[in-house]
Design a protein around this motif. Structure first.
Motif, short mmCIF file in Angstrom:
data_model
loop_
_atom_site.label_atom_id
_atom_site.label_comp_id
_atom_site.label_asym_id
_atom_site.label_seq_id
_atom_site.Cartn_x
_atom_site.Cartn_y
_atom_site.Cartn_z
N LYS A 81 17.85 1.23 -10.09
CA LYS A 81 16.78 1.00 -9.90
C LYS A 81 16.19 0.15 -10.73
N ILE A 82 15.57 -1.23 -10.25
CA ILE A 82 15.21 -1.93 -11.04
C ILE A 82 13.79 -1.94 -11.39
N TYR A 83 13.01 -1.34 -10.39
CA TYR A 83 11.68 -0.93 -10.10
C TYR A 83 11.27 -0.01 -9.21
N ASP A 84 10.38 0.82 -9.37
CA ASP A 84 9.78 2.07 -8.43
C ASP A 84 8.30 2.12 -8.40
N SER A 85 7.73 1.87 -7.35
CA SER A 85 6.31 1.96 -7.36
C SER A 85 5.62 3.42 -7.77
N ALA A 86 6.44 4.19 -7.28
CA ALA A 86 6.19 5.58 -7.66
C ALA A 86 6.01 5.84 -9.29
N ALA A 87 4.53 6.05 -9.52
CA ALA A 87 4.07 6.37 -10.75
C ALA A 87 4.53 7.50 -11.60
N HIS A 88 4.76 8.66 -10.67
CA HIS A 88 5.39 9.65 -11.43
C HIS A 88 6.74 10.07 -10.76
N PRO A 147 11.35 10.77 -12.54
CA PRO A 147 11.87 10.78 -13.67
C PRO A 147 12.43 9.35 -14.47
N ALA A 148 12.14 8.18 -13.22
CA ALA A 148 12.45 6.90 -13.94
C ALA A 148 11.89 5.98 -12.91
N ARG A 149 11.04 4.78 -13.49
CA ARG A 149 10.67 3.92 -12.63
C ARG A 149 11.40 2.77 -12.77
N LEU A 150 12.24 2.52 -13.71
CA LEU A 150 13.27 1.28 -14.01
C LEU A 150 14.54 1.77 -14.63
N THR A 151 15.63 0.89 -14.56
CA THR A 151 16.90 1.04 -15.44
C THR A 151 17.14 0.22 -16.29
N ALA A 152 16.91 0.21 -17.71
CA ALA A 152 17.60 -0.74 -18.58
C ALA A 152 18.89 -0.77 -18.33
N HIS A 153 19.48 -1.84 -18.29
CA HIS A 153 20.89 -1.99 -18.31
C HIS A 153 21.55 -3.32 -18.70
N THR A 154 22.72 -3.35 -19.27
CA THR A 154 23.24 -4.55 -19.98
C THR A 154 24.74 -4.15 -19.94
N LYS A 207 0.62 -1.06 0.00
CA LYS A 207 0.08 0.01 0.02
C LYS A 207 0.86 1.19 -0.04
N ARG A 208 2.15 1.14 0.24
CA ARG A 208 3.11 2.05 0.27
C ARG A 208 4.13 2.01 -0.78
N ARG A 209 5.00 3.11 -1.16
CA ARG A 209 6.01 3.17 -2.02
C ARG A 209 7.09 2.21 -1.56
N PHE A 210 7.52 1.46 -2.89
CA PHE A 210 8.54 0.60 -2.45
C PHE A 210 9.36 0.59 -3.88
#
Length: 153
Positions: free
Chosen positions: A112-119, A121-128, A38-41
């Protein structure tokens, strides 16, 4: 940080918007997972080289501002006892990739692999990892360690 041109063939795990909450539920008791979701993670990875500087197949990250949601392609991640989901990233000439040349063991990268905050600058980081054309031909293979954590606010 430098820009890079040629990636080495695959992206590492980026949790989808649906799979990250399921990952939390797999690791916690049901009542705690329900309360925490129910909270940000976020899911983060701490990555760094070990045993010397990176001279071959360095880690690259994509500027999230250059990734369109249509670039993210859900893909099954199959385990013996369950199936998860990650994003593959489709090529887009708008992508801007960066890396730390000759990264040292004392230089860590937090992803940052995932962020539940919908708004934000970035919810995830593509990396390779990618094939660095400036690597010496006899460069030792990259050695690294990565730790993943789920963080809650």
């Amino acid at each position: 940080m430098s820009s890079c041109a040629k990636w080495s063939g695959g992206f590492t795990t980026i949790k989808t918007l649906d799979s990250a909450p399921r990952r939390v539920a797999r690791h916690l008791r049901p009542e705690e997972a329900e309360w925490r979701l129910k909270r940000r993670f976020a899911i983060v990875n701490f990555w760094r080289p070990i045993g010397g500087r990176v001279l071959q197949t360095p880690l690259a990250v994509c500027d999230a501002r250059t990734i369109d949601s249509s670039d993210l392609l859900p893909s099954d991640l199959v385990y013996p006892d369950w199936t998860g989901e990650t994003y593959s990233v489709a090529f887009n000439p708008r992508h801007r990739w960066y890396w730390y040349p000759h990264q040292l063991p004392s230089e860590a990268t937090l992803l940052k692999i995932y962020d539940s905050a919908a708004h934000g600058p970035a919810r995830l980081t593509a990396h390779t990892a990618f094939d660095d054309p400036t690597s010496p031909p006899n460069a030792p293979p990259r050695r690294s360690i990565e730790v993943r954590a789920i963080v809650f606010w």
